[in-house]
Design a protein around this motif. Structure first.
Motif, PDB file in Angstrom:
ATOM      1  N   LEU A  94       6.191 -12.196  -0.821  1.00 22.73           N
ATOM      2  CA  LEU A  94       5.127 -11.863  -1.310  1.00 22.73           C
ATOM      3  C   LEU A  94       4.305 -10.662  -0.468  1.00 22.73           C
ATOM      4  CD1 LEU A  94       3.371 -15.300  -2.511  1.00 22.73           C
ATOM      5  CD2 LEU A  94       4.212 -13.007  -4.027  1.00 22.73           C
ATOM      6  N   ARG A  95       4.441 -11.053   1.065  1.00 17.41           N
ATOM      7  CA  ARG A  95       3.618 -10.156   1.892  1.00 17.41           C
ATOM      8  C   ARG A  95       4.443  -8.672   1.673  1.00 17.41           C
ATOM      9  NH1 ARG A  95       5.128 -11.114   8.064  1.00 17.41           N
ATOM     10  NH2 ARG A  95       6.798 -10.294   7.064  1.00 17.41           N
ATOM     11  N   ASN A  96       5.783  -8.950   1.672  1.00 17.90           N
ATOM     12  CA  ASN A  96       6.766  -7.678   1.568  1.00 17.90           C
ATOM     13  C   ASN A  96       6.309  -6.581   0.461  1.00 17.90           C
ATOM     14  OD1 ASN A  96       7.975  -8.306   4.134  1.00 17.90           O
ATOM     15  ND2 ASN A  96       9.562  -9.034   3.237  1.00 17.90           N
ATOM     16  N   ASN A  97       6.236  -7.435  -0.644  1.00 12.24           N
ATOM     17  CA  ASN A  97       5.836  -6.698  -2.020  1.00 12.24           C
ATOM     18  C   ASN A  97       4.390  -6.117  -1.812  1.00 12.24           C
ATOM     19  OD1 ASN A  97       8.443  -7.780  -3.154  1.00 12.24           O
ATOM     20  ND2 ASN A  97       7.285  -9.482  -4.173  1.00 12.24           N
ATOM     21  N   ILE A  98       3.473  -6.769  -1.355  1.00 12.77           N
ATOM     22  CA  ILE A  98       2.158  -6.399  -1.075  1.00 12.77           C
ATOM     23  C   ILE A  98       2.340  -4.935  -0.398  1.00 12.77           C
ATOM     24  CG2 ILE A  98       0.094  -6.544  -0.201  1.00 12.77           C
ATOM     25  CD1 ILE A  98       0.034  -9.290  -0.876  1.00 12.77           C
ATOM     26  N   LEU A  99       3.087  -4.983   0.920  1.00 13.92           N
ATOM     27  CA  LEU A  99       3.166  -3.628   1.631  1.00 13.92           C
ATOM     28  C   LEU A  99       3.897  -2.551   0.917  1.00 13.92           C
ATOM     29  CD1 LEU A  99       4.412  -5.394   4.899  1.00 13.92           C
ATOM     30  CD2 LEU A  99       2.007  -4.454   4.529  1.00 13.92           C
ATOM     31  N   ALA A 100       4.690  -3.025   0.083  1.00 18.00           N
ATOM     32  CA  ALA A 100       5.318  -1.882  -0.581  1.00 18.00           C
ATOM     33  C   ALA A 100       4.509  -1.222  -1.637  1.00 18.00           C
ATOM     34  CB  ALA A 100       6.632  -2.456  -1.490  1.00 18.00           C
ATOM     35  N   ILE A 101       3.832  -2.207  -2.261  1.00 18.56           N
ATOM     36  CA  ILE A 101       2.586  -1.771  -3.122  1.00 18.56           C
ATOM     37  C   ILE A 101       1.625  -0.576  -2.907  1.00 18.56           C
ATOM     38  CG2 ILE A 101       0.915  -2.163  -4.909  1.00 18.56           C
ATOM     39  CD1 ILE A 101       2.840  -4.771  -5.969  1.00 18.56           C
ATOM     40  N   GLN A 102       1.168  -1.306  -1.690  1.00 20.13           N
ATOM     41  CA  GLN A 102       0.193  -0.492  -0.753  1.00 20.13           C
ATOM     42  C   GLN A 102       0.632   1.000  -0.465  1.00 20.13           C
ATOM     43  OE1 GLN A 102      -0.528  -3.163   2.512  1.00 20.13           O
ATOM     44  NE2 GLN A 102      -2.691  -3.716   1.642  1.00 20.13           N
ATOM     45  N   GLN A 103       1.944   0.957  -0.019  1.00 21.12           N
ATOM     46  CA  GLN A 103       2.697   2.352   0.562  1.00 21.12           C
ATOM     47  C   GLN A 103       2.748   3.269  -0.856  1.00 21.12           C
ATOM     48  OE1 GLN A 103       3.186   3.625   3.368  1.00 21.12           O
ATOM     49  NE2 GLN A 103       4.228   5.399   2.504  1.00 21.12           N
ATOM     50  N   GLY A 104       3.224   2.542  -2.126  1.00 20.78           N
ATOM     51  CA  GLY A 104       3.108   3.392  -3.369  1.00 20.78           C
ATOM     52  C   GLY A 104       1.893   3.895  -3.697  1.00 20.78           C
ATOM     53  N   ILE A 105       0.669   3.262  -3.557  1.00 25.20           N
ATOM     54  CA  ILE A 105      -0.534   3.503  -4.026  1.00 25.20           C
ATOM     55  C   ILE A 105      -1.014   4.721  -2.792  1.00 25.20           C
ATOM     56  CG2 ILE A 105      -3.063   3.038  -3.861  1.00 25.20           C
ATOM     57  CD1 ILE A 105      -2.176   0.055  -4.810  1.00 25.20           C
ATOM     58  N   VAL A 106      -0.597   4.753  -1.801  1.00 22.09           N
ATOM     59  CA  VAL A 106      -0.778   5.820  -0.968  1.00 22.09           C
ATOM     60  C   VAL A 106      -0.071   7.102  -1.247  1.00 22.09           C
ATOM     61  CG1 VAL A 106      -0.644   6.843   1.456  1.00 22.09           C
ATOM     62  CG2 VAL A 106      -1.527   4.290   1.259  1.00 22.09           C
ATOM     63  N   GLU A 107       1.056   6.721  -1.586  1.00 21.05           N
ATOM     64  CA  GLU A 107       1.802   7.920  -1.955  1.00 21.05           C
ATOM     65  C   GLU A 107       1.273   8.644  -3.382  1.00 21.05           C
ATOM     66  OE1 GLU A 107       5.759   6.620  -2.000  1.00 21.05           O
ATOM     67  OE2 GLU A 107       5.935   6.444   0.198  1.00 21.05           O
ATOM     68  N   GLN A 108       0.890   7.834  -4.177  1.00 22.72           N
ATOM     69  CA  GLN A 108       0.490   8.245  -5.679  1.00 22.72           C
ATOM     70  C   GLN A 108      -0.844   8.965  -5.496  1.00 22.72           C
ATOM     71  OE1 GLN A 108       0.592   4.576  -7.821  1.00 22.72           O
ATOM     72  NE2 GLN A 108       2.648   4.692  -8.150  1.00 22.72           N
ATOM     73  N   LYS A 109      -1.747   8.421  -4.538  1.00 17.22           N
ATOM     74  CA  LYS A 109      -3.152   9.207  -4.488  1.00 17.22           C
ATOM     75  C   LYS A 109      -2.788  10.684  -3.957  1.00 17.22           C
ATOM     76  CE  LYS A 109      -6.578   5.739  -3.654  1.00 17.22           C
ATOM     77  NZ  LYS A 109      -7.415   5.221  -2.860  1.00 17.22           N
ATOM     78  N   GLN A 110      -1.737  10.856  -2.778  1.00 15.94           N
ATOM     79  CA  GLN A 110      -1.420  11.850  -2.235  1.00 15.94           C
ATOM     80  C   GLN A 110      -1.000  13.085  -3.412  1.00 15.94           C
ATOM     81  OE1 GLN A 110       1.310  10.846   0.783  1.00 15.94           O
ATOM     82  NE2 GLN A 110      -0.185  10.366   2.266  1.00 15.94           N
ATOM     83  N   ARG A 111       0.011  12.365  -4.252  1.00 24.35           N
ATOM     84  CA  ARG A 111       0.486  13.083  -5.435  1.00 24.35           C
ATOM     85  C   ARG A 111      -0.562  13.757  -6.176  1.00 24.35           C
ATOM     86  NH1 ARG A 111       5.517   9.991  -7.414  1.00 24.35           N
ATOM     87  NH2 ARG A 111       5.383  11.672  -9.032  1.00 24.35           N
ATOM     88  N   VAL A 112      -1.585  12.945  -6.655  1.00 22.97           N
ATOM     89  CA  VAL A 112      -2.756  13.147  -7.374  1.00 22.97           C
ATOM     90  C   VAL A 112      -3.563  14.436  -6.915  1.00 22.97           C
ATOM     91  CG1 VAL A 112      -4.723  12.471  -8.523  1.00 22.97           C
ATOM     92  CG2 VAL A 112      -2.603  10.928  -8.558  1.00 22.97           C
ATOM     93  N   ALA A 113      -3.761  14.135  -5.523  1.00 22.94           N
ATOM     94  CA  ALA A 113      -4.602  15.018  -4.811  1.00 22.94           C
ATOM     95  C   ALA A 113      -3.746  16.587  -4.623  1.00 22.94           C
ATOM     96  CB  ALA A 113      -4.982  14.793  -3.563  1.00 22.94           C
ATOM     97  N   GLN A 114      -2.513  16.620  -4.701  1.00 22.94           N
ATOM     98  CA  GLN A 114      -2.014  17.683  -4.611  1.00 22.94           C
ATOM     99  C   GLN A 114      -2.025  18.627  -6.026  1.00 22.94           C
ATOM    100  OE1 GLN A 114       1.952  16.660  -3.227  1.00 22.94           O
ATOM    101  NE2 GLN A 114       1.326  16.466  -0.767  1.00 22.94           N
ATOM    102  N   LEU A 115      -1.601  17.609  -6.885  1.00 21.51           N
ATOM    103  CA  LEU A 115      -1.674  18.154  -8.326  1.00 21.51           C
ATOM    104  C   LEU A 115      -3.125  18.675  -8.741  1.00 21.51           C
ATOM    105  CD1 LEU A 115      -0.171  18.422 -11.062  1.00 21.51           C
ATOM    106  CD2 LEU A 115      -0.888  16.322 -11.844  1.00 21.51           C
ATOM    107  N   GLU A 116      -4.232  17.990  -8.534  1.00 20.46           N
ATOM    108  CA  GLU A 116      -5.590  18.424  -8.541  1.00 20.46           C
ATOM    109  C   GLU A 116      -5.981  19.577  -8.051  1.00 20.46           C
ATOM    110  OE1 GLU A 116      -9.911  16.562  -8.651  1.00 20.46           O
ATOM    111  OE2 GLU A 116      -8.498  15.948  -7.349  1.00 20.46           O
TER     112      GLU A 116
END
Length: 302
Positions: A94-116
């Motif tokens: 569960l901890r590893n899954n949470i860390l993976a999702i956290q990393q995914g959210i950070v990357e998605q935020k960066q991509r949204v910012a670049q696209l915007e």
């Protein structure tokens, strides 16, 4: 003749003027075609850019939606009951899954910012795209909030489990001390029991000897003389000549003789001497009485 020459020259000049006019017209048309092609290419590139940006937005929205589904599944797994009952390996997963999702959210935020940023610099930033970008940002913020909450729950569960483990370790230590004390007490009790058993066994040790008068005298077990009363074991007799036995189990002694006489002191009524197949046999009928006067039995045979 001169008029003819003037006429021919005039025709040549007119033809030249016509030719120059035609050339100018062709060049203008070519220039117009080229400009139209450039405009068409620019329009094509613009449409391609718009489609690419829309595809990027759609892909981002799909990824964010999938991430939200993963988080919802994780929320269902991380109930209080599951956290208290799940194995350590499950909590690590569960901890590893949470860390993976956290990393995914950070990357998605960066991509949204670049696209915007790209959209704001272009003329293709429509109101619909603005709303989609705003929706993506809101969803990612919401996901981040849930993940933070799940992380806090998992940490709290870890602390609880750690405290429980500490209590278990403390109980194990206390149990080890109790077990050690019990083992020591049990060992002491066994030693005492063994000593008591040894004492009881020693108290029930008896000795007997069966022999002729000559043999008994030679071993100094009996002493006799002319007109002298027979005395039993009053000197330095041979201890090793006796057979060691247990009063509790010794109840019959085969004497291997036709005649037998008990020389040591034993109460009458506590034993009998009987014939069996022509041979005498001593039977102890009351062991406690039989051995109360002496632990040594001396039987003289003939």
């Amino acid at each position: 003749m001169r008029k003819i020459l003037y006429f021919v020259a005039a025709l040549v000049v007119m033809a030249g003027i016509a030719s120059m006019s035609s050339c100018k017209k062709d060049k203008a048309e070519v220039a117009k075609v080229n400009q139209d092609s450039i405009d068409n290419l620019a329009l094509t590139d613009s449409l391609a850019t718009i489609r690419a940006e829309k595809d990027t937005l759609a892909a981002l929205m799909m990824e964010v939606s999938d991430g939200m589904n993963q988080i919802l599944d994780m929320q269902n797994q991380m109930s209080v009951e599951n956290l208290n009952s799940d194995s350590p390996d499950k909590k690590i997963q569960l901890r590893n899954n949470i860390l993976a999702i956290q990393q995914g959210i950070v990357e998605q935020k960066q991509r949204v910012a670049q696209l915007e940023k790209r959209l704001k610099q272009s003329t293709n930033y429509s109101d619909a795209m603005k709303k989609q970008i705003a929706s993506l940002k809101q969803q990612l913020d919401h996901q981040e909030s849930i993940i933070n909450s799940l992380t806090a729950q998992l940490q709290a569960a870890h602390v609880t489990i750690k405290n429980l483990n500490t209590k278990v370790d403390s109980l194990n230590t206390e149990n080890a001390h109790v077990t050690s004390a019990y083992n020591s007490a049990s060992a002491r009790a066994q030693e005492e029991t063994q000593r008591a058993n040894n004492l009881v066994n020693e108290m029930n040790v008896c000795y007997y000897v069966v022999g002729s008068k000559k043999e008994l005298k030679r071993q100094k077990i009996i002493e006799t003389g002319f007109l002298k009363k027979t005395r039993v074991m009053e000197g330095d007799f041979t201890q090793s000549y006796f057979t060691k036995a247990d009063k509790r189990t010794l109840n019959r002694i085969a004497l291997h003789s036709k005649k037998a006489e008990i020389m040591s002191r034993h109460p009458s009524g506590s034993y009998v001497i009987e014939d069996e197949g022509g041979q005498k046999v001593l039977k102890i009928t009351n062991p406690s009485r039989f051995w109360e006067l002496s632990n040594y039995l001396v039987v003289k045979i003939k």
